[in-house]
Design a protein around this motif. Structure first.
Motif, short mmCIF file in Angstrom:
data_model
loop_
_atom_site.label_atom_id
_atom_site.label_comp_id
_atom_site.label_asym_id
_atom_site.label_seq_id
_atom_site.Cartn_x
_atom_site.Cartn_y
_atom_site.Cartn_z
N ASN A 543 -30.87 -5.54 -7.80
CA ASN A 543 -31.45 -5.22 -5.64
C ASN A 543 -32.98 -5.66 -5.87
N ASP A 544 -32.16 -5.75 -4.55
CA ASP A 544 -33.67 -6.47 -3.56
C ASP A 544 -35.03 -5.90 -3.19
N GLY A 545 -36.27 -6.59 -4.39
CA GLY A 545 -37.32 -5.80 -4.58
C GLY A 545 -37.04 -5.88 -6.21
N ASP A 546 -36.00 -5.89 -6.67
CA ASP A 546 -36.14 -6.33 -8.18
C ASP A 546 -35.42 -7.03 -8.58
N VAL A 547 -35.41 -8.55 -8.11
CA VAL A 547 -34.34 -9.44 -8.55
C VAL A 547 -34.87 -10.23 -9.65
N SER A 548 -33.24 -10.72 -10.53
CA SER A 548 -33.93 -11.85 -11.69
C SER A 548 -33.20 -12.52 -11.91
N ILE A 549 -33.53 -13.56 -12.29
CA ILE A 549 -32.69 -14.99 -12.55
C ILE A 549 -32.69 -14.44 -14.44
N GLN A 550 -30.78 -15.09 -14.52
CA GLN A 550 -30.27 -14.87 -16.10
C GLN A 550 -30.05 -15.58 -16.22
N THR A 551 -30.12 -15.95 -17.57
CA THR A 551 -28.95 -17.36 -18.58
C THR A 551 -28.44 -16.48 -19.55
N MET A 552 -27.18 -17.21 -19.39
CA MET A 552 -26.33 -17.56 -21.05
C MET A 552 -25.16 -18.67 -20.90
N THR A 553 -24.96 -18.94 -22.39
CA THR A 553 -24.24 -20.09 -22.67
C THR A 553 -22.88 -19.78 -21.70
N LEU A 554 -22.42 -20.76 -21.83
CA LEU A 554 -20.85 -20.83 -21.14
C LEU A 554 -20.02 -19.70 -21.72
N ASP A 555 -19.93 -19.60 -23.09
CA ASP A 555 -19.26 -18.93 -23.43
C ASP A 555 -19.36 -17.43 -23.67
N GLY A 556 -20.71 -17.00 -23.00
CA GLY A 556 -21.21 -15.52 -22.83
C GLY A 556 -22.48 -14.76 -23.97
N ARG A 557 -23.12 -15.97 -25.04
CA ARG A 557 -23.89 -15.88 -25.37
C ARG A 557 -25.41 -16.57 -25.15
N ASN A 558 -26.21 -15.19 -25.89
CA ASN A 558 -27.65 -15.31 -25.29
C ASN A 558 -27.50 -15.02 -24.31
N LEU A 559 -27.55 -14.00 -23.61
CA LEU A 559 -28.15 -13.18 -22.44
C LEU A 559 -29.28 -13.16 -22.27
N LYS A 560 -30.34 -13.47 -21.41
CA LYS A 560 -31.06 -14.07 -21.42
C LYS A 560 -32.18 -13.52 -19.85
N THR A 561 -33.18 -12.59 -20.00
CA THR A 561 -33.25 -12.49 -18.09
C THR A 561 -35.21 -13.81 -18.24
N VAL A 562 -34.74 -14.57 -17.29
CA VAL A 562 -35.45 -15.83 -17.32
C VAL A 562 -37.28 -14.79 -16.27
N ILE A 563 -36.76 -14.46 -15.27
CA ILE A 563 -38.24 -13.99 -15.09
C ILE A 563 -36.95 -12.55 -14.16
N ASN A 564 -38.01 -11.95 -14.35
CA ASN A 564 -37.61 -10.60 -12.47
C ASN A 564 -38.50 -9.58 -12.41
N GLY A 565 -38.65 -8.79 -11.73
CA GLY A 565 -39.27 -8.17 -10.47
C GLY A 565 -39.44 -8.81 -9.57
N LEU A 566 -38.69 -9.66 -8.30
CA LEU A 566 -38.92 -10.36 -7.79
C LEU A 566 -38.05 -10.24 -6.42
N PRO A 567 -39.24 -10.19 -5.34
CA PRO A 567 -38.72 -9.30 -3.95
C PRO A 567 -37.16 -9.38 -3.80
N ASP A 568 -36.98 -10.99 -3.83
CA ASP A 568 -35.52 -11.79 -2.83
C ASP A 568 -35.30 -12.78 -3.70
N ILE A 569 -34.14 -13.42 -3.99
CA ILE A 569 -33.92 -14.71 -4.04
C ILE A 569 -32.89 -14.93 -3.63
N LYS A 570 -32.72 -15.91 -2.29
CA LYS A 570 -32.19 -16.38 -1.61
C LYS A 570 -31.43 -17.85 -2.61
#
Length: 1298
Positions: A543-570
């Protein structure tokens, strides 16, 4: 293409007088000759100037007028590069402000403006580094573009300018292409790549048969290039090393031709045996011999103008072949030269048909920016990122009425919108476009609509054809769309309401949900992208105010949060080659590594930015302006230069901006060196075999490739070597003097080495670093790195070590207050020379044997100074007009001679230590090849020196004729500065200072010993002061010099003074010997340890009395007043019935009274008068008298022996006493040798004296200098001779007095 913009040309003549003082070759030169140069006025330079220098510097004396034409237009112009078609009198140039290539016709050496016409040949050149190369056989123009990262070719004929024919020659695996040259006779194209691993490559003129010929081992920043078609060598400028370099066409025989200091080298041109170079820092035109590097002409300058581009105007530089292959071919669009012919090729957007002619292909946009709003999808020429001349062409619409041709308008401070609003859409709102993505390889565009339908459509279809194919109806609300173009044909999307990530195969239309392992549905996933080579997805969540960037493999493994706590990402994009994310957050474009580290602001964007694109070296974003509506803006984020800034059609908000470029999307286009440096430890070089690129690991200068073909090693040696710092690569190298090989000191922490010294005792490297206040040390292999001192707010530069004391003497860089300082072995630092604050001090050397240090002072009147090593008695030993920039110093201790170098005059001299009898060893004054000689070292037989403008170290024999040898040469070396020499057989050994050598270099100083010409000076740590003794510091803890103890004696209790050895400083943890006073001896071990509580055994009785027993006189007693000590003569009295044998007794060395039986029985003898002869009583009396005489003689002998021993003891005190001058001007006599007297004793349980020294007033003399005087102090001796008669008389006198 946009209409051509007319240019106004103004002719201006300048009467600049250019004179050459050299004696050039008397060659016959053609009438049509000269140099064409581009310039810009130093002040108010708003218009480019083209000038013709009608002479060939280096080949003729000249005094000429230099005609010029000013290139003017509505805005500023700046022509930075150009080339000439000598035969057809056409010239080609690049204008920075208009981002364009221009062509001019009607060129003459007189620059007659009325004959010249100009036209735009090509729009959309970036504002990066652009260099032009002209193929005079095919009349084709080539140039490199460092921002678009491509090499383009266009036909040079002006009549073809309006067709916008251009061909991309090379556009894969280019990082920062900066320089270009060609040889059409051989069919070769050369270019320099100034990227992460600089290199020079060669191909044919179509970009085929590509090879890397010079790699990063020899390159730092290769820029402008030119080819010597007769010598078949290429020449290039390296802006970091400020050097002109050359190699063969195959990349062999790399040479540094010449280095130029304090320059910004920009362009070059080869003519016969010389190379012309422009230096835009000083506005110079320099002429160098292409082989020797010698300057062949005086420097050409134009008043108030800076010279940029250079090209040669002479027929010899463009020879013709016997056949004109391109004229025979009659190519419709572009002709390409080959070694034995020519080929016709078609421009971008065209292809050859069966008849050999070019016909327009469907893919008229080979590379394009894809723009989408709610109603349209349009393509804009990729060159529109650099210049606004290219308007979008719409290819798809969802409304009934297609728009008229789209336009763009340059955005300036005075711009006003000119685009009419679009008609209102007539399609259903559900049909509006929500998201787009592109398949560059299949040339497809994917469309997600408001009703969550997903379509695909051929991107090249005309707008009139509304064909599209349904791929999938999504179940949720689509919030992100991303195509995996690398290995699969899957199109992924996110659903913000369901939290799912879905995919559909665009060929089979099979669809499914990506099952995310061990995870609940995602939190509002959106802005989906594919990370192709690492096979991952990335998206924005939260949600706005606590936005994150996440990654994972194309088959759904290794879910990671790269960065969080951002106000927004457009917006979110990813650069695959560098593994970097770019995203818009809070109105700013930020950059971040794949793992979330290194978050920085990439560029300040516009607060309303909401769409983002990354392409090559460009960042592009779209924002909303309250004045202009929807605007796109591009910027080269690496050089911070602005590309296009223009207004877009504002009928509806834009929902996507993508790139259509097939080559970067091909799997084989990914550079094997792009990720993790290709697995190479140091250099990853891309090489080509049959146009197939492969990697090759290589090593930097000083390293060798190990057996695993990926890691690098350095074989440093431990004897017979030179160390040198190399500023260009911030490295420390070693020259093996036995093999002449270069080794590298392993640098694991990327240290920027500045000055270096090698300690022959510890075998440690000692060095300083750029802009650091610390001095470091390590082993030769780089291990055991330590900080040995921090100078606070000063930056150390050069240094030398006093091997007697271990003190390091250093100079500082101009970035801090210039001074000479001392760093002690304990890490304490203090300033020594502070009277040079308005000068620069460069080098320093020390001579402890003489107590001197020498240092160079760079000033308006530079000189070399000599002073004591405590900084006193400074004098100038070398000064005068022959010294301007003294840089290096070295001492020949064998012959007591000083060597010094001057970086401005390029001289090295040898002088006596007082500066007299100087002899020049190296003399480069007035030479055409400037060296800038820097540091020097010597072993007494040879002298070694470094120079800024050399790629090696020179060795000079110190005997006439001073033969020179090159050692450690490598064209990959940059600016060499400081040297250090070591050899175990070196005879040039630093002499020891006798005054400081004791106690590990402290001498008799408590803290710091500084050699001087007359001895030594003691010094203290910063903040400390010397005591009056001139050698002990006030901050040094000392135990007492005298211990007072009360001891039991034969006569009662007595307070005695126990004296510590005067040679001991009595510091904490010191062990010192003590001495008992006379008549006392130690009770045990005579060594005491100084602790923080005093002497360790101070509370234990240290001395006992040596005496005779009190009651040891048989039948008698010693009278009062006797102390019973050895050698003491005491009166005694006998018991009743006994009488004294003698009047006194003496305590002998056996601690017994002599005579032992001093009392005898009283007897009365009666003599018979009738008896004849001697009676028995008389006989006994005679015997008694004899015994008494014998006893008295023994007493006298013992007494004399004792007096003799006392005289010897007194003479023992006649000893040398050293004077020490204190800071208050008094003179202390160090332990003159007097035995402690009772009058001088201090009766305290524990005595705390500062010093065991007495003082003698020396009025009028201050300072701290040591006094070498030695005084003989003689104690007074009693020479009275004791005889038996005098002794008896003395006793009688005493008895009479009593």
């Amino acid at each position: 293409m946009a209409a051509l913009i007319p240019l106004l040309l103004l002719l201006t003549l300048f009467n600049g007088c250019l004179c050459q003082d050299s004696n050039p070759n008397n060659s016959t030169l053609p009438e049509e000759r000269g140099l064409i140069i581009t310039t810009l006025e130093v002040e108010n330079g708003n218009h480019a100037i083209i000038r013709h220098l009608g002479a060939m510097p280096g080949y003729e004396n000249f005094t000429v007028l230099v005609p010029g034409i000013a290139v003017t237009s509505d805005g500023p112009t700046h022509v930075t590069n150009l080339d000439i078609d000598f035969k057809n009198k056409e010239f080609y140039m690049y204008d920075y402000h208009y981002s364009s290539i221009l062509v001019g016709t009607g060129y003459t050496k007189e620059l007659e403006a009325f004959r010249i016409t100009l036209a735009y040949l090509h729009f959309g050149v970036s504002k990066g580094t652009i260099q032009i190369a002209f193929d005079w056989l095919s009349r084709t123009i080539y140039w490199v573009d460092s921002l678009f990262r491509w090499i383009l070719a266009v036909p040079g004929q002006q009549w073809k300018a309006g067709y916008d024919f251009y061909k991309i020659i090379v556009d894969d695996h280019l990082d920062l292409p900066d320089g270009i040259t060609l040889d059409p006779l051989k069919g070769y194209l050369f270019w320099s790549d100034n990227g992460r691993h600089p290199k020079i490559e060669r191909s044919d003129l179509q970009g085929r048969n590509r090879h890397t010929i010079v790699n990063s081992k020899y390159l730092y920043s290769p820029m402008a290039m030119d080819a010597d078609i007769y010598g078949q060598r290429i020449y290039w400028l390296d802006t970091i090393t400020e050097a002109l370099l050359s190699s063969t066409y195959d990349g062999d025989d790399v040479r540094v031709i010449h280095r130029l200091s304090d320059t910004i080298l920009f362009d070059l041109a080869v003519y016969r045996d010389v190379v012309y170079i422009s230096d835009i820092k000083r506005g110079h035109l320099i002429t160098l011999n292409k082989t020797t590097g010698h300057m062949e002409s005086t420097i050409v300058t134009l008043t108030d103008e800076t010279i940029y581009g250079i090209t040669v105007y002479e027929k010899r530089n463009q020879p013709e072949k016997n056949r004109d292959y391109c004229a025979e071919k009659k190519c419709e669009q572009i002709c390409i030269s080959e070694e034995n012919g020519a080929s016709c090729i078609c421009a971008e957007g065209y292809k050859l048909n069966s008849t050999g002619n070019c016909e327009e292909s469907l893919s008229d946009f080979h590379k394009a920016v894809v723009l989408g709003n709610y109603t349209h999808i349009c393509l804009m020429d990729i060159r529109g990122l650099a210049y606004h001349a290219y308007a979008p062409v719409c290819k798809y619409t969802v409304i009934d009425t297609p728009p008229e041709s789209s336009t763009t308008q340059t955005l300036t401070s005075t711009s006003t919108p000119t685009t009419a609003p679009r008609p209102a859409p007539t399609a259903s709102p559900d049909d509006m476009i929500k998201l787009i993505d592109v398949d560059s390889g299949g040339r497809m565009v994917f469309i997600a609509t408001n009703n969550n339908m997903i379509y695909k459509r051929a991107i090249d279809l005309p707008i009139e054809n509304d064909a599209r194919e349904l791929l999938r109806q999504a179940n949720g609300n689509i919030s992100g769309l991303a195509f995996d173009y690398q290995y699969s044909a899957n199109l992924y999307w996110t659903e913000i309401d369901t939290g799912n990530i879905m995919f559909v195969n665009v060929e089979t239309k099979y669809s499914n949900r990506v099952i995310i392992a061990n995870s609940a549905p995602l939190m509002k996933p959106r802005n989906l992208i594919v990370l192709p080579t690492i096979r991952q997805l990335a998206w924005v969540a939260g949600n706005d105010g606590d936005v994150s960037i996440q990654t994972m493999t194309l088959d759904g493994r290794n879910l990671k949060t790269v960065i969080n706590g951002l106000p927004d990402i457009k917006a979110l994009v990813y650069e695959d080659e560098t593994r970097l994310f770019y995203f818009i957050s809070n109105g700013t474009i930020k950059q971040m590594a794949l793992d979330g580290s290194g978050l920085i602001i990439a560029t300040e964007s516009d607060q309303t930015a909401y769409l983002l694109l990354h392409y090559n070296n460009y960042l592009t974003w779209i924002y909303t302006s309250p004045l202009y509506g929807i605007v796109y803006r591009t910027k080269d984020y690496s050089t911070d230069t602005t590309g296009a800034h223009a207004i877009l059609d504002g009928s509806s908000p834009y929902i996507g901006i993508k790139i259509l470029d097939v080559k970067p999307n091909l799997p084989q286009s990914a550079s094997p060196c792009a990720f993790l440096n290709g697995g190479c430890e140091q250099l990853c070089i891309t090489k080509y075999t049959a146009d197939v690129m492969e990697k090759q690991c290589e090593c930097s200068v000083g390293y060798k490739l190990d057996t695993d073909k990926s890691s690098c090693r350095s074989d440093v040696v431990t004897d017979d070597f030179i160390l040198f710092t190399e500023w260009t690569s911030a490295a420390l190298h070693q020259i093996n003097l036995r093999t002449n090989e270069i080794n590298a000191v392993i640098n694991q922490e990327n240290d920027f080495y500045l000055g270096v010294y090698f300690d022959p005792n510890s075998k440690k490297i000692i060095w300083s670093e750029y802009q650091k206040t610390t001095i470091f040390s390590s082993n030769l292999d780089g291990s055991d790195k330590k900080v040995i001192g921090d100078l606070g707010n000063s930056y150390p530069y050069r240094m030398d070590k006093d091997l007697t004391t271990g003190n390091i003497y250093y100079t500082t860089t101009p970035h801090s207050d210039p001074h000479v300082g001392v760093l002690t072995p304990s890490g304490d630092n203090f300033w020594l020379k502070v009277d040079v604050t308005h000068e620069d001090i460069w080098d320093i050397v020390v001579h402890p044997g003489k107590g001197w240090m020498f240092y160079t002072v760079v000033h308006s009147l530079s000189y070399i100074a000599r002073s004591n090593m405590d900084g006193t008695n400074a004098i100038k030993v070398v000064f005068g007009d022959h010294i301007r920039y003294p840089d290096g110093l070295a001492i020949d201790f064998i012959h007591d001679q000083l060597y010094w170098s001057d970086a401005l005059y390029d001289t090295i001299q040898r002088c006596n230590l007082d500066g007299s009898d100087c002899v020049t060893i190296v003399n480069g004054t007035g030479s055409w090849k400037i060296q800038r000689i820097r540091d020097i070292v010597t072993d007494g037989t040879n002298l070694y020196y470094a120079a800024d403008n050399k790629d090696h170290v020179d060795r000079i024999s110190l005997t006439s004729p001073y033969n020179r040898t090159i050692i450690g040469q490598n064209p990959g070396l940059g600016q060499i500065d400081t040297l250090a020499y070591y050899s175990s057989s070196n005879r040039n050994i630093q002499p020891v200072n006798e005054a400081c050598k004791a106690r590990k270099g402290l001498g008799n100083c408590s803290t710091i010993c500084l050699p001087t010409a007359t001895g030594r000076t003691c010094a203290c740590k910063p903040g400390g002061q010397l005591k009056q003794d001139g050698r002990t510091c006030s901050d040094i803890y000392q135990c007492s010099a005298v211990i007072s103890q009360e001891v039991n004696t034969a006569s009662g209790k007595e307070l005695i003074d126990i004296v510590l050895d005067r040679a001991c400083l009595r510091h904490l943890n010191d062990e010192c010997k003590y001495r008992c006073p006379e008549h006392f001896v130690p009770t045990g071990n005579t060594k005491l340890s100084c602790t923080s509580a005093g002497w360790d055994r101070e509370s234990v009785k240290l001395c006992r009395e040596v005496s005779c027993p009190v009651d040891s006189v048989p039948n008698g007693r010693i009278k009062e007043g006797c102390k019973h000590r050895v050698g003491e003569i005491c009166m005694y009295e006998c018991d009743g019935g006994y009488t004294n044998v003698t009047e006194a007794t003496i305590c002998n060395t056996n601690m017994r009274w002599t005579p032992y039986r001093s009392c005898t029985t009283v007897t009365v003898s009666v003599i018979d008068k009738q008896s004849s002869g001697i009676s028995v009583a008389g006989t006994a009396s005679g015997i008694a008298v004899c015994v008494f005489v014998i006893i008295v003689l023994v007493i006298v002998i013992v007494y004399l022996l004792r007096r003799s021993s006392g005289n010897k003891q007194a003479s023992k005190y006649a000893a040398s006493a050293e004077f020490h001058k204190g800071q208050d001007g008094t003179v202390a006599i160090e332990n003159p040798g007097y035995a402690p007297s009772e009058a001088g004793s201090v009766r305290s349980v524990r005595k705390k004296e500062d010093t065991p020294y007495s003082t003698v007033s020396r009025a009028g003399q201050g300072g701290n200098e040591p006094l070498p005087e030695v005084a003989q102090i003689e104690s007074t001796r009693d020479t009275t001779v004791l005889t038996y008669d005098s002794w008896i008389k003395a006793r009688q006198t005493e008895a009479g007095a009593n």
